[in-house]
Design an enzyme around this catalytic site. Structure first.
Site, PDB file in Angstrom:
ATOM      1  CB  ALA A  83      -1.037  -0.023   1.273  1.00  0.00           C
ATOM      2  CG  ASN A 124      -3.087   2.973  10.472  1.00  0.00           C
ATOM      3  OD1 ASN A 124      -3.736   3.759   9.903  1.00  0.00           O
ATOM      4  ND2 ASN A 124      -1.971   2.908  11.093  1.00  0.00           N
ATOM      5  CB  SER A 148      -1.684  -3.167   2.810  1.00  0.00           C
ATOM      6  OG  SER A 148      -0.408  -3.651   3.126  1.00  0.00           O
ATOM      7  CG  HIS A 154       1.503  -6.502   5.370  1.00  0.00           C
ATOM      8  ND1 HIS A 154       1.486  -6.031   6.876  1.00  0.00           N
ATOM      9  CD2 HIS A 154       1.764  -5.857   4.837  1.00  0.00           C
ATOM     10  CE1 HIS A 154       1.592  -4.868   6.588  1.00  0.00           C
ATOM     11  NE2 HIS A 154       1.855  -4.396   5.361  1.00  0.00           N
ATOM     12  CB  CYS A 206       6.920   1.657  18.021  1.00  0.00           C
ATOM     13  SG  CYS A 206       5.975   0.924  17.083  1.00  0.00           S
TER      14      CYS A 206
HETATM   15  C1  LIG Z   1      -0.210  -0.747   6.576  1.00  0.00           C
HETATM   16  C2  LIG Z   1      -0.843   0.157   6.273  1.00  0.00           C
HETATM   17  C3  LIG Z   1       0.691   0.538   5.207  1.00  0.00           C
HETATM   18  C4  LIG Z   1       1.328   0.311   4.418  1.00  0.00           C
HETATM   19  O1  LIG Z   1       1.188  -0.155   3.876  1.00  0.00           O
HETATM   20  P1  LIG Z   1       2.135  -1.723   3.129  1.00  0.00           P
HETATM   21  O2  LIG Z   1       1.928  -2.573   2.352  1.00  0.00           O
HETATM   22  O3  LIG Z   1       2.934  -2.184   4.194  1.00  0.00           O
HETATM   23  O4  LIG Z   1       3.564  -0.975   2.180  1.00  0.00           O
HETATM   24  C5  LIG Z   1      -0.891   2.200   4.388  1.00  0.00           C
HETATM   25  N1  LIG Z   1      -2.095   2.910   5.798  1.00  0.00           N
HETATM   26  C6  LIG Z   1      -2.418   1.889   5.881  1.00  0.00           C
HETATM   27  C7  LIG Z   1      -3.705   3.171   6.399  1.00  0.00           C
HETATM   28  C8  LIG Z   1      -1.566   0.834   7.423  1.00  0.00           C
HETATM   29  O5  LIG Z   1      -3.126   0.537   7.652  1.00  0.00           O
END
Ligand SMILES: *Cc1c(COP(=O)(O)O)cnc(C)c1O
Length: 430
Positions: A77, A185, A233, A235, A360
């Site tokens: 993402a 998030n 994303s 994961h 963190c």
């Molecule tokens: C985890 C996250 C990202 C980053 O995604 P990656 O795939 O780890 O680069 C961006 N935006 C939000 C809201 C996320 O939770």
């Protein structure tokens, strides 16, 4: 009491790979007898890989009601967000100093890019976003500001919600794109994406949403909402790390992006680089599983979250919910335990993987910019509970019991607690 420790309660940071996802990926991580081909190759090895990528593209598209040709695979993402923001800036934008060059009539020294711009007046230079966005939105916007664009960053209410009227007011004829995340998030708050998308559409402003946390958790429909660009994303939805996707609308309106990576011209020229076939297959399978199970899983997670909140509130006072409780991801709860340091509580809860309200990444323990944006001053007392597909009621009960033991211990050593505990307990949500 068969709770297996440690308990994973950090599903907004990352999710475990679903066994079905892993099984789908394995043949594509294989050797000569298996499916290792390059999706761009013109032979049977390549065709097998290409067919798998096509299928994954359909699975991703189906989750958000897009068409497969609108899905661009990325490394995650972060890259999808960067491609959306920088790609729109370069395709449609004209930063201030370039506009000045054009209006100065200095045609002799203009770059080919500027010389090609027919109608400078039609080109915008503004972006609109929100203070609680992920750094993968805020940092590219900072970069664009350094390049001569403007970014208006809207504040949020103590609920974490952006005001649609403030959003509408921020959209000017020079606004290129507005970007508002679907789900946060840290506090799980769901922005009113459908309303904001409609406001942007009315004003001819492109609308992007970072749906990293929302995709596969709540229904998303890029047609109904309406959304022009959407980031996913792998994961965050039980797929692998290092893979993601950007939805790029192809009609009504057709969105043109300038690439930010150059090379072999993969992904319609928008994202050069040999495709991560195994990762893409995993992302596709993760989307298919999520589409299938989203509704029942949301109900299950809501029950578990209610159980957690009710249990905590029954055992402890001076606990505040961060952000709106109803407009929220089913698997998220963010709580502030007054007169307790979030970090100290996390350390005390050693059998539970949790995340605090501090960034963190730095030793300085900056308060999280998301919690800071709520204006409640509770960042240092906050803990995020991220429930997910493997979370059980037994785990939640273990966590409640652990909190009920540890919080009073930590408060006993807090100077402010003794006095506060004699006063009235605060309202427990904004
Ligand atoms: C985890 C996250 C990202 C980053 O995604 P990656 O795939 O780890 O680069 C961006 N935006 C939000 C809201 C996320 O939770």
């Amino acid at each position: 009491m068969g709770v297996r420790l440690p308990i994973y309660l950090d599903h907004q940071a990352t999710t475990p790979v679903d066994a079905r996802v892993r099984a789908a990926m394995l043949p594509f991580l294989g050797g000569i007898g298996e499916k290792f081909g390059n999706a761009a190759s013109q032979h049977s090895f390549g065709w097998v890989a290409e067919a798998a990528v096509d299928r994954a593209r359909e699975q991703v598209a189906r989750l958000i009601n897009a068409s497969p040709s609108e899905i661009i695979f990325t490394s995650g993402a972060t890259e999808a967000n960067n491609l959306a923001l920088l790609g729109v800036a370069r395709a449609y934008g004209l930063p201030r100093h370039e506009r000045a060059l054009l209006s100065g009539g200095a045609t002799g020294s203009l770059s080919p890019r500027l010389t090609a711009i027919q109608d400078p007046a039609s080109r915008g230079d503004r972006f609109v976003s929100v203070a609680t966005e992920h750094k993968a939105i805020l940092d590219p916007l900072t970069h664009l500001v350094e390049e001569g664009f403007d970014a208006e960053i809207l504040g949020v209410a103590p609920t974490g919600l952006v005001d649609p009227r403030a959003f509408a007011a921020a959209l000017t004829p020079r606004t290129l794109l507005a970007s508002v995340m679907a789900a946060n998030n840290e506090i799980g708050v769901l922005q009113p994406i459908a309303a904001l998308g409609a406001l942007a559409r009315e004003r001819g402003v492109l609308f992007h949403t970072d749906a990293s946390q929302a995709a596969g958790k709540i229904p998303l429909d890029v047609q109904a909402m309406p959304i022009d660009l959407l980031s996913i994303s792998g994961h965050k939805l039980y797929g692998p790390k290092g893979v993601g996707a950007l939805f790029v609308r192809r009609k009504g309106p057709r969105v043109t992006l300038a690439p930010i990576m150059f090379g072999g011209g993969h992904e319609r020229g928008l994202r050069s680089g040999t495709l991560d076939v195994a990762g893409i297959v995993g992302l596709g399978e993760a989307c298919a599983v999520a589409a299938e199970e989203m509704a029942s899983e949301a109900t299950r997670l809501l029950d578990l979250r209610d159980r957690l909140l009710a249990g905590v509130m029954a055992r402890l006072t001076h606990v505040v919910v961060n952000g709106d409780l109803t407009q929220r991801l089913p698997g998220n709860l963010s709580l502030a335990f007054l007169h307790v340091e979030g970090e100290a509580l996390i350390n005390a809860m050693k059998d539970v993987a949790l995340s605090s309200g501090s960034a963190c990444t730095s030793a300085s323990r900056e308060p999280s910019h998301v919690l800071a944006a709520l204006g409640t001053g509770l960042a240092h007392h906050s803990i995020r509970f991220g429930l997910g597909r493997t979370t059980t009621a037994e785990e939640i009960d273990f966590v409640i019991e652990a909190l009920a033991q540890k919080v009073p211990l930590l408060r006993a050593s807090s100077a402010s607690w003794e006095e506060a505990s004699r006063g009235p307990a605060p309202r427990w949500f904004p």
